[in-house]
Design a protein around this motif. Sequence first.
Motif, PDB file in Angstrom:
ATOM      1  N   ASN A 129      12.546  -3.227  -5.978  1.00 60.48           N
ATOM      2  CA  ASN A 129      11.323  -2.980  -5.199  1.00 60.48           C
ATOM      3  C   ASN A 129      10.085  -2.825  -6.075  1.00 60.48           C
ATOM      4  OD1 ASN A 129      12.380  -3.145  -2.589  1.00 60.48           O
ATOM      5  ND2 ASN A 129      13.039  -1.011  -2.618  1.00 60.48           N
ATOM      6  N   ASN A 130       9.995  -3.629  -7.117  1.00 64.54           N
ATOM      7  CA  ASN A 130       8.810  -3.659  -7.964  1.00 64.54           C
ATOM      8  C   ASN A 130       7.845  -4.709  -7.407  1.00 64.54           C
ATOM      9  OD1 ASN A 130       6.862  -3.673  -9.921  1.00 64.54           O
ATOM     10  ND2 ASN A 130       8.212  -4.295 -11.593  1.00 64.54           N
ATOM     11  N   TYR A 131       6.829  -4.248  -6.697  1.00 65.97           N
ATOM     12  CA  TYR A 131       5.914  -5.172  -6.024  1.00 65.97           C
ATOM     13  C   TYR A 131       5.020  -5.936  -7.000  1.00 65.97           C
ATOM     14  CZ  TYR A 131       7.247  -3.526  -1.397  1.00 65.97           C
ATOM     15  OH  TYR A 131       7.947  -3.259  -0.255  1.00 65.97           O
TER      16      TYR A 131
ATOM     17  N   ILE B 274       1.613 -24.791   6.154  1.00 72.27           N
ATOM     18  CA  ILE B 274       1.387 -23.355   6.298  1.00 72.27           C
ATOM     19  C   ILE B 274       2.643 -22.679   6.829  1.00 72.27           C
ATOM     20  CG2 ILE B 274      -0.001 -21.579   7.444  1.00 72.27           C
ATOM     21  CD1 ILE B 274      -2.262 -23.612   7.641  1.00 72.27           C
ATOM     22  N   ASN B 275       3.308 -23.343   7.786  1.00 67.96           N
ATOM     23  CA  ASN B 275       4.471 -22.735   8.439  1.00 67.96           C
ATOM     24  C   ASN B 275       5.683 -22.632   7.514  1.00 67.96           C
ATOM     25  OD1 ASN B 275       3.045 -22.476  10.821  1.00 67.96           O
ATOM     26  ND2 ASN B 275       3.732 -24.432  11.632  1.00 67.96           N
ATOM     27  N   ILE B 276       5.914 -23.663   6.697  1.00 74.07           N
ATOM     28  CA  ILE B 276       7.090 -23.633   5.809  1.00 74.07           C
ATOM     29  C   ILE B 276       6.990 -22.479   4.806  1.00 74.07           C
ATOM     30  CG2 ILE B 276       8.372 -24.899   4.047  1.00 74.07           C
ATOM     31  CD1 ILE B 276       7.731 -27.469   5.567  1.00 74.07           C
ATOM     32  N   PRO B 277       5.821 -22.223   4.198  1.00 81.45           N
ATOM     33  CA  PRO B 277       5.729 -21.026   3.355  1.00 81.45           C
ATOM     34  C   PRO B 277       6.016 -19.732   4.099  1.00 81.45           C
ATOM     35  CG  PRO B 277       3.948 -22.517   2.818  1.00 81.45           C
ATOM     36  CD  PRO B 277       4.627 -23.090   4.026  1.00 81.45           C
ATOM     37  N   GLN B 278       5.736 -19.706   5.398  1.00 84.01           N
ATOM     38  CA  GLN B 278       6.055 -18.514   6.171  1.00 84.01           C
ATOM     39  C   GLN B 278       7.566 -18.329   6.299  1.00 84.01           C
ATOM     40  OE1 GLN B 278       3.873 -19.010   9.833  1.00 84.01           O
ATOM     41  NE2 GLN B 278       1.994 -18.160   8.977  1.00 84.01           N
ATOM     42  N   ILE B 279       8.317 -19.405   6.111  1.00 83.33           N
ATOM     43  CA  ILE B 279       9.774 -19.295   6.063  1.00 83.33           C
ATOM     44  C   ILE B 279      10.216 -18.860   4.670  1.00 83.33           C
ATOM     45  CG2 ILE B 279      11.973 -20.526   6.312  1.00 83.33           C
ATOM     46  CD1 ILE B 279      10.495 -22.582   8.036  1.00 83.33           C
ATOM     47  N   LEU B 280       9.706 -19.568   3.664  1.00 82.70           N
ATOM     48  CA  LEU B 280      10.213 -19.403   2.310  1.00 82.70           C
ATOM     49  C   LEU B 280       9.617 -18.200   1.583  1.00 82.70           C
ATOM     50  CD1 LEU B 280      10.157 -23.147   1.144  1.00 82.70           C
ATOM     51  CD2 LEU B 280      12.063 -21.853   2.133  1.00 82.70           C
ATOM     52  N   SER B 281       8.314 -17.955   1.768  1.00 80.33           N
ATOM     53  CA  SER B 281       7.655 -16.926   0.982  1.00 80.33           C
ATOM     54  C   SER B 281       8.201 -15.521   1.253  1.00 80.33           C
ATOM     55  CB  SER B 281       6.141 -16.971   1.225  1.00 80.33           C
ATOM     56  OG  SER B 281       5.466 -16.095   0.365  1.00 80.33           O
ATOM     57  N   PRO B 282       8.373 -15.100   2.512  1.00 78.94           N
ATOM     58  CA  PRO B 282       8.940 -13.756   2.727  1.00 78.94           C
ATOM     59  C   PRO B 282      10.364 -13.631   2.204  1.00 78.94           C
ATOM     60  CG  PRO B 282       7.840 -14.536   4.708  1.00 78.94           C
ATOM     61  CD  PRO B 282       7.935 -15.704   3.776  1.00 78.94           C
ATOM     62  N   VAL B 283      11.150 -14.721   2.324  1.00 80.35           N
ATOM     63  CA  VAL B 283      12.512 -14.685   1.797  1.00 80.35           C
ATOM     64  C   VAL B 283      12.482 -14.576   0.279  1.00 80.35           C
ATOM     65  CG1 VAL B 283      14.662 -15.975   1.571  1.00 80.35           C
ATOM     66  CG2 VAL B 283      13.441 -15.967   3.758  1.00 80.35           C
ATOM     67  N   MET B 284      11.625 -15.381  -0.361  1.00 78.82           N
ATOM     68  CA  MET B 284      11.455 -15.301  -1.809  1.00 78.82           C
ATOM     69  C   MET B 284      11.039 -13.893  -2.219  1.00 78.82           C
ATOM     70  SD  MET B 284       8.486 -17.094  -4.148  1.00 78.82           S
ATOM     71  CE  MET B 284       7.245 -16.025  -3.384  1.00 78.82           C
ATOM     72  N   ALA B 285      10.098 -13.316  -1.462  1.00 83.53           N
ATOM     73  CA  ALA B 285       9.613 -11.981  -1.782  1.00 83.53           C
ATOM     74  C   ALA B 285      10.722 -10.946  -1.645  1.00 83.53           C
ATOM     75  CB  ALA B 285       8.444 -11.621  -0.866  1.00 83.53           C
TER      76      ALA B 285
ATOM     77  N   LEU C 174       0.821  -1.208   0.000  1.00 79.67           N
ATOM     78  CA  LEU C 174       0.000   0.000   0.000  1.00 79.67           C
ATOM     79  C   LEU C 174       0.858   1.263   0.000  1.00 79.67           C
ATOM     80  CD1 LEU C 174      -2.789  -1.074   2.524  1.00 79.67           C
ATOM     81  CD2 LEU C 174      -3.029  -0.798   0.052  1.00 79.67           C
ATOM     82  N   GLN C 175       1.996   1.192   0.659  1.00 75.52           N
ATOM     83  CA  GLN C 175       2.876   2.362   0.730  1.00 75.52           C
ATOM     84  C   GLN C 175       3.689   2.536  -0.551  1.00 75.52           C
ATOM     85  OE1 GLN C 175       5.276   1.896   4.253  1.00 75.52           O
ATOM     86  NE2 GLN C 175       3.533   1.955   5.653  1.00 75.52           N
ATOM     87  N   ASP C 176       4.356   1.459  -0.988  1.00 78.10           N
ATOM     88  CA  ASP C 176       5.358   1.583  -2.050  1.00 78.10           C
ATOM     89  C   ASP C 176       4.839   1.227  -3.445  1.00 78.10           C
ATOM     90  OD1 ASP C 176       7.087   2.244   0.014  1.00 78.10           O
ATOM     91  OD2 ASP C 176       7.860   0.203   0.228  1.00 78.10           O
ATOM     92  N   TYR C 177       3.732   0.486  -3.535  1.00 77.32           N
ATOM     93  CA  TYR C 177       3.176   0.108  -4.843  1.00 77.32           C
ATOM     94  C   TYR C 177       1.962   0.979  -5.181  1.00 77.32           C
ATOM     95  CZ  TYR C 177       1.252  -2.923  -8.551  1.00 77.32           C
ATOM     96  OH  TYR C 177       0.755  -3.428  -9.738  1.00 77.32           O
ATOM     97  N   ILE C 178       1.087   1.179  -4.194  1.00 73.16           N
ATOM     98  CA  ILE C 178      -0.105   2.011  -4.416  1.00 73.16           C
ATOM     99  C   ILE C 178       0.223   3.487  -4.205  1.00 73.16           C
ATOM    100  CG2 ILE C 178      -2.512   2.378  -3.733  1.00 73.16           C
ATOM    101  CD1 ILE C 178      -1.926  -0.289  -5.125  1.00 73.16           C
ATOM    102  N   GLY C 179       1.225   3.773  -3.347  1.00 73.85           N
ATOM    103  CA  GLY C 179       1.661   5.148  -3.169  1.00 73.85           C
ATOM    104  C   GLY C 179       1.028   5.886  -2.018  1.00 73.85           C
TER     105      GLY C 179
ATOM    106  N   VAL D 116       6.083  -7.801  -9.220  1.00 72.39           N
ATOM    107  CA  VAL D 116       6.723  -9.119  -9.329  1.00 72.39           C
ATOM    108  C   VAL D 116       6.168 -10.077  -8.273  1.00 72.39           C
ATOM    109  CG1 VAL D 116       8.926 -10.347  -9.178  1.00 72.39           C
ATOM    110  CG2 VAL D 116       8.812  -8.127 -10.321  1.00 72.39           C
ATOM    111  N   LEU D 117       5.852  -9.555  -7.087  1.00 70.89           N
ATOM    112  CA  LEU D 117       5.282 -10.410  -6.031  1.00 70.89           C
ATOM    113  C   LEU D 117       3.926 -10.959  -6.450  1.00 70.89           C
ATOM    114  CD1 LEU D 117       6.014  -8.661  -2.608  1.00 70.89           C
ATOM    115  CD2 LEU D 117       7.374 -10.312  -3.875  1.00 70.89           C
ATOM    116  N   PHE D 118       3.119 -10.117  -7.074  1.00 72.22           N
ATOM    117  CA  PHE D 118       1.798 -10.580  -7.512  1.00 72.22           C
ATOM    118  C   PHE D 118       1.931 -11.667  -8.575  1.00 72.22           C
ATOM    119  CE2 PHE D 118       0.508  -6.462  -5.712  1.00 72.22           C
ATOM    120  CZ  PHE D 118      -0.599  -6.856  -4.973  1.00 72.22           C
ATOM    121  N   VAL D 119       2.889 -11.541  -9.473  1.00 71.57           N
ATOM    122  CA  VAL D 119       3.091 -12.565 -10.511  1.00 71.57           C
ATOM    123  C   VAL D 119       3.483 -13.894  -9.875  1.00 71.57           C
ATOM    124  CG1 VAL D 119       4.501 -13.240 -12.487  1.00 71.57           C
ATOM    125  CG2 VAL D 119       3.691 -10.883 -12.284  1.00 71.57           C
ATOM    126  N   ALA D 120       4.432 -13.855  -8.932  1.00 72.52           N
ATOM    127  CA  ALA D 120       4.859 -15.080  -8.255  1.00 72.52           C
ATOM    128  C   ALA D 120       3.700 -15.696  -7.475  1.00 72.52           C
ATOM    129  CB  ALA D 120       6.032 -14.779  -7.321  1.00 72.52           C
TER     130      ALA D 120
END
Length: 429
Positions: A402-404, A382-393, A267-272, A406-410
């Motif tokens: 910082n092109n957000y 559920i827990n393993i994605p909480q490890i991997l997903s933020p790191v991937m992001a 909301l801050q960096d992609y929506i502005g 890309v996160l939506f595509v992934a």
Amino acid sequence: MTETVPEALSALPDRPAPALPVSGGRRIRLQYSLTLSFFVLMALYSGVLGVLLPNQIAEFDPANKAGNLALLFAVTSVFSTLTTPIAGALSDRTHTRWGRRSPWILAGALIGSLALFGVSLMTSFASVLVLWVMAAVAYNSMQPAMTTIIADRFPEQTRGVVSGFVGAGMTAGLTAGTVVAGYLAGERVMAYGLFALAIAACCITFVVINREPPVPRTAPETFRLGVFLKSFWIDPRQHPDFAWAFAGRFTIYMGYQAIATYLLYILQDYIGLGVARANTAIAELALITFGCLVVSSVASGFLSDRLQRRKPFVFVASLIMGVAMVVPLILPDMSGMQIYAALIGLGYGSFMSIDMALMTQVLPKTEAGDEGKNLGILTTAINIPQILSPVMAAVLLNLSGNNYAVLFVAAIIFVFGSSLCVLPIRSVK
């Protein structure tokens, strides 16, 4: 008095654990109080992880907020992933006058709430990380015991309705927590204290009004650490439905967490939006999600039981969530985020309500009464994605400047992939 861990482990049952069915008014009370407990727990998770911690971490080091948030999620999730199946297995083997699950629910809620309130008083990233990990370990010791109550005490043919109510409570809690935290973000101590007090009070009340019958001791077997650790491996060749359910849950949460974790920053960096406006906007989006997900959760649970079907609902829910994540790519403004919020509510509400019922029906048929352990293993999806997903992001944001988008595509790739994992399941319609 609750037994020590060695005593609990020594009482390994040599036959399936006794059923603890409830009926009449007790069943209704259990259903609604379980729904309320999950509502408060999910409100805590969403409010703390989605709003309070990101704000607190950004204050410490604004330039490195995304990386620090990813580190906190990764470290926390490592501990959570290890804690959940172990706590579930230990609750299977706990024998007290208060039953198997109640001691874990009570202890996890109280210890977790003390640590959570401590987070509000910390003034450095390292101290926040340590105390939040303590809180997460406690809450993840409690959660598999609460989840297994559905398998313990409700007949299989009614679990769709029960899971629908619980799923509605969970998804509504995710929304309510975001709303409360969004409006109280400027009052950190009050916000953390409110969530800590709410979950402690709720779980104490749950244990008191839903007294769990004591579980009689069975002939103890010699505890062997190697056998205990080996029991956590469930061969996907022997139990393919369990494996596919795990894979579907894993992939959908890889996509969902990539957006949910960074929603405030999106909301801050992609929506502005500015910081203050982003905090109120995240609450407004949560309210939109709320109306959609409550209706979706309850309706899906009812229809699933009526039709005795689980897979079609999970499949369609995954597709709706994928479509929701396409919208902000086309409309990168608040209108797009509002449509996203509505669609994610419809999809995620349906998914959460039916997914829980589906999980209880793909558990391996064993002779050991290992429902808590096996549901704990599924919770690691559920827990393993909480490890991997933020790191991937964090990596994707770093590589893309910082092109957000890309996160939506992934996220879209993972969520649509999840819909394919449910199709090979054969033991559930």
